[in-house]
Design a protein around this motif. Structure first.
Motif, mmCIF file in Angstrom:
data_model
loop_
_atom_site.group_PDB
_atom_site.id
_atom_site.type_symbol
_atom_site.label_atom_id
_atom_site.label_comp_id
_atom_site.label_asym_id
_atom_site.label_seq_id
_atom_site.Cartn_x
_atom_site.Cartn_y
_atom_site.Cartn_z
ATOM 1 N N ASN A 61 0.798 -1.225 0.000
ATOM 2 C CA ASN A 61 0.000 0.000 0.000
ATOM 3 C C ASN A 61 0.832 1.276 0.000
ATOM 4 O O ASN A 61 0.300 2.371 0.209
ATOM 5 C CB ASN A 61 -0.945 -0.001 1.206
ATOM 6 C CG ASN A 61 -1.935 -1.150 1.164
ATOM 7 O OD1 ASN A 61 -2.519 -1.426 0.116
ATOM 8 N ND2 ASN A 61 -2.126 -1.823 2.281
ATOM 9 N N GLN A 62 2.145 1.132 -0.208
ATOM 10 C CA GLN A 62 3.000 2.318 -0.222
ATOM 11 C C GLN A 62 2.809 3.109 -1.514
ATOM 12 O O GLN A 62 2.738 2.532 -2.606
ATOM 13 C CB GLN A 62 4.465 1.910 -0.075
ATOM 14 C CG GLN A 62 4.799 1.209 1.246
ATOM 15 C CD GLN A 62 4.450 2.053 2.451
ATOM 16 O OE1 GLN A 62 3.537 1.725 3.204
ATOM 17 N NE2 GLN A 62 5.165 3.140 2.632
ATOM 18 N N ASP B 250 10.177 6.718 0.029
ATOM 19 C CA ASP B 250 9.407 5.751 0.806
ATOM 20 C C ASP B 250 10.010 5.353 2.142
ATOM 21 O O ASP B 250 9.298 5.262 3.136
ATOM 22 C CB ASP B 250 9.215 4.491 -0.047
ATOM 23 C CG ASP B 250 8.521 3.372 0.689
ATOM 24 O OD1 ASP B 250 7.382 3.591 1.148
ATOM 25 O OD2 ASP B 250 9.108 2.284 0.821
ATOM 26 N N GLY C 122 4.189 7.389 10.051
ATOM 27 C CA GLY C 122 4.276 7.990 8.721
ATOM 28 C C GLY C 122 5.554 7.678 7.985
ATOM 29 O O GLY C 122 5.631 7.854 6.770
ATOM 30 N N SER D 175 8.274 16.984 9.775
ATOM 31 C CA SER D 175 7.636 16.417 10.958
ATOM 32 C C SER D 175 6.764 17.453 11.648
ATOM 33 O O SER D 175 7.155 18.614 11.779
ATOM 34 C CB SER D 175 8.702 15.916 11.940
ATOM 35 O OG SER D 175 8.124 15.565 13.180
ATOM 36 N N SER E 92 1.295 18.897 9.491
ATOM 37 C CA SER E 92 0.843 17.784 8.660
ATOM 38 C C SER E 92 0.107 16.756 9.502
ATOM 39 O O SER E 92 0.520 16.427 10.616
ATOM 40 C CB SER E 92 2.038 17.120 7.962
ATOM 41 O OG SER E 92 1.658 15.920 7.339
ATOM 42 N N SER E 93 -0.956 16.202 8.950
ATOM 43 C CA SER E 93 -1.709 15.146 9.623
ATOM 44 C C SER E 93 -1.219 13.762 9.216
ATOM 45 O O SER E 93 -1.679 12.766 9.765
ATOM 46 C CB SER E 93 -3.199 15.283 9.298
ATOM 47 O OG SER E 93 -3.401 15.174 7.894
ATOM 48 N N GLN E 94 -0.304 13.695 8.253
ATOM 49 C CA GLN E 94 0.164 12.397 7.757
ATOM 50 C C GLN E 94 1.374 11.872 8.524
ATOM 51 O O GLN E 94 1.923 10.825 8.195
ATOM 52 C CB GLN E 94 0.503 12.484 6.266
ATOM 53 C CG GLN E 94 1.764 13.281 5.936
ATOM 54 C CD GLN E 94 2.062 13.302 4.452
ATOM 55 O OE1 GLN E 94 1.558 14.119 3.704
ATOM 56 N NE2 GLN E 94 2.895 12.371 4.027
ATOM 57 N N GLY E 95 1.779 12.582 9.557
ATOM 58 C CA GLY E 95 2.953 12.166 10.301
ATOM 59 C C GLY E 95 4.232 12.642 9.637
ATOM 60 O O GLY E 95 4.235 13.616 8.883
ATOM 61 N N PHE F 225 7.358 12.525 7.065
ATOM 62 C CA PHE F 225 7.597 12.019 5.718
ATOM 63 C C PHE F 225 8.924 12.552 5.186
ATOM 64 O O PHE F 225 9.472 13.538 5.694
ATOM 65 C CB PHE F 225 6.444 12.370 4.766
ATOM 66 C CG PHE F 225 6.195 13.844 4.583
ATOM 67 C CD1 PHE F 225 6.801 14.565 3.554
ATOM 68 C CD2 PHE F 225 5.333 14.536 5.437
ATOM 69 C CE1 PHE F 225 6.557 15.918 3.371
ATOM 70 C CE2 PHE F 225 5.089 15.897 5.269
ATOM 71 C CZ PHE F 225 5.708 16.593 4.233
ATOM 72 N N GLN G 124 11.001 14.529 2.755
ATOM 73 C CA GLN G 124 10.745 15.685 1.893
ATOM 74 C C GLN G 124 11.619 15.670 0.650
ATOM 75 O O GLN G 124 11.140 15.872 -0.463
ATOM 76 C CB GLN G 124 10.978 16.970 2.685
ATOM 77 C CG GLN G 124 10.580 18.233 1.956
ATOM 78 C CD GLN G 124 10.498 19.402 2.924
ATOM 79 O OE1 GLN G 124 9.585 19.480 3.750
ATOM 80 N NE2 GLN G 124 11.468 20.298 2.850
ATOM 81 N N HIS H 142 9.384 14.666 -4.224
ATOM 82 C CA HIS H 142 8.176 13.946 -4.640
ATOM 83 C C HIS H 142 7.864 14.220 -6.110
ATOM 84 O O HIS H 142 7.512 13.299 -6.873
ATOM 85 C CB HIS H 142 6.989 14.360 -3.763
ATOM 86 C CG HIS H 142 5.690 13.723 -4.182
ATOM 87 N ND1 HIS H 142 5.400 12.394 -3.959
ATOM 88 C CD2 HIS H 142 4.607 14.248 -4.841
ATOM 89 C CE1 HIS H 142 4.199 12.112 -4.458
ATOM 90 N NE2 HIS H 142 3.699 13.213 -4.984
#
Length: 249
Positions: free
Chosen positions: A76-77, A82, A138, A174, A218-221, A223, A225, A243
């Motif tokens: 599911n990544q 990643d 995340g 973060s 961020s709500s996604q934890g 990541f 950058q 990205h």
């Protein structure tokens, strides 16, 4: 490495997820002057190509188009930057250290893929230490022990047309940089001197890379950058992978 006094961890490699667009992702990097290793297949069902660097590498990971993915931890990544992988010279001791430190760690896993070395077909073997629950929400992290590193860092794959050869910096975003840095300190057994705060965030220095943690709402934890490459340790950063770069194909 003993479970009580683990040696200082090196950064091993950055994983960039290609999913079933691994071929297209590989072409994106090739078009920018990177020399990729041949396509290889893991015993667990995934496939990869590597960008070898002086003391680390970038792994382009995915699976063959039209085939179901067999590795649950990557199914599911999303495509893009990643995972961070750290190097251990003793996976069993690394497992013991992480478990004793309170992390939700899985038993040591054997991983292998086919390869070629000096004209002969070889089995490239690893031991990996992964988590049942990621230490930093995340962000995917694991540890890798190379059983035959000479099969991985081959001279023919270390030369790139664009001259890039060193990965000095990875930037993380973060929502709580202090908590993220504290977890890295426990995870990697870092001294306080390895962690420095400045006006731009928190910098974590490992023997072969710097992790720069920047604050973000961020709500996604947490990541990744971006990752920044240079021609050598003494040269300025001259290539940035973010990205947008990973998804432009």
């Amino acid at each position: 490495m003993s479970s009580n006094h683990p040696t200082e961890y090196l950064f091993d490699h950055l994983v960039i997820m290609g999913r079933d667009s691994l071929s297209e992702l590989s072409q994106t990097f090739t078009s920018q002057g990177f020399h990729l290793t041949p396509l290889a297949h893991h015993n667990l069902g995934s496939s990869n190509r590597l960008i070898m660097l002086d003391s680390s590498y970038i792994e382009l990971l995915g699976w063959e188009k039209g085939k179901p993915i067999q590795r649950a931890e990557i199914a599911n990544q999303a495509i893009g930057l990643d995972a961070l992988v750290f190097r251990t010279d003793d996976a069993d001791a690394c497992y013991s250290h992480l478990k004793a430190s309170g992390f939700a760690v899985n038993p040591v896993q054997d991983l292998s893929r086919e390869g070629e070395f000096m004209g002969e077909t070889v089995l490239v073997q690893f031991k990996t230490v992964r988590f049942s629950e990621q230490p930093i929400p995340g962000l995917r992290i694991y540890f890798c022990e190379h059983l035959n590193p000479e099969y991985v860092w081959q001279k023919a794959w270390l030369s790139h047309p664009n001259k890039m050869g060193h990965l000095p910096l990875i930037t993380l975003a973060s929502p709580d940089i202090s908590q993220t840095a504290a977890t890295f300190q426990r995870l990697l057994n870092l001294s306080k001197q390895s962690i420095v705060s400045d006006t731009t965030g928190i910098r974590i220095s490992l023997p072969n890379i710097e992790l720069h943690i920047q604050a973000v709402d961020s709500s996604q934890g947490v990541f990744i950058q971006d990752a920044r490459l240079s021609q050598s340790p003494s040269d300025p950063v001259d290539f940035i992978i973010d990205h947008h770069f990973c998804t432009q194909h």
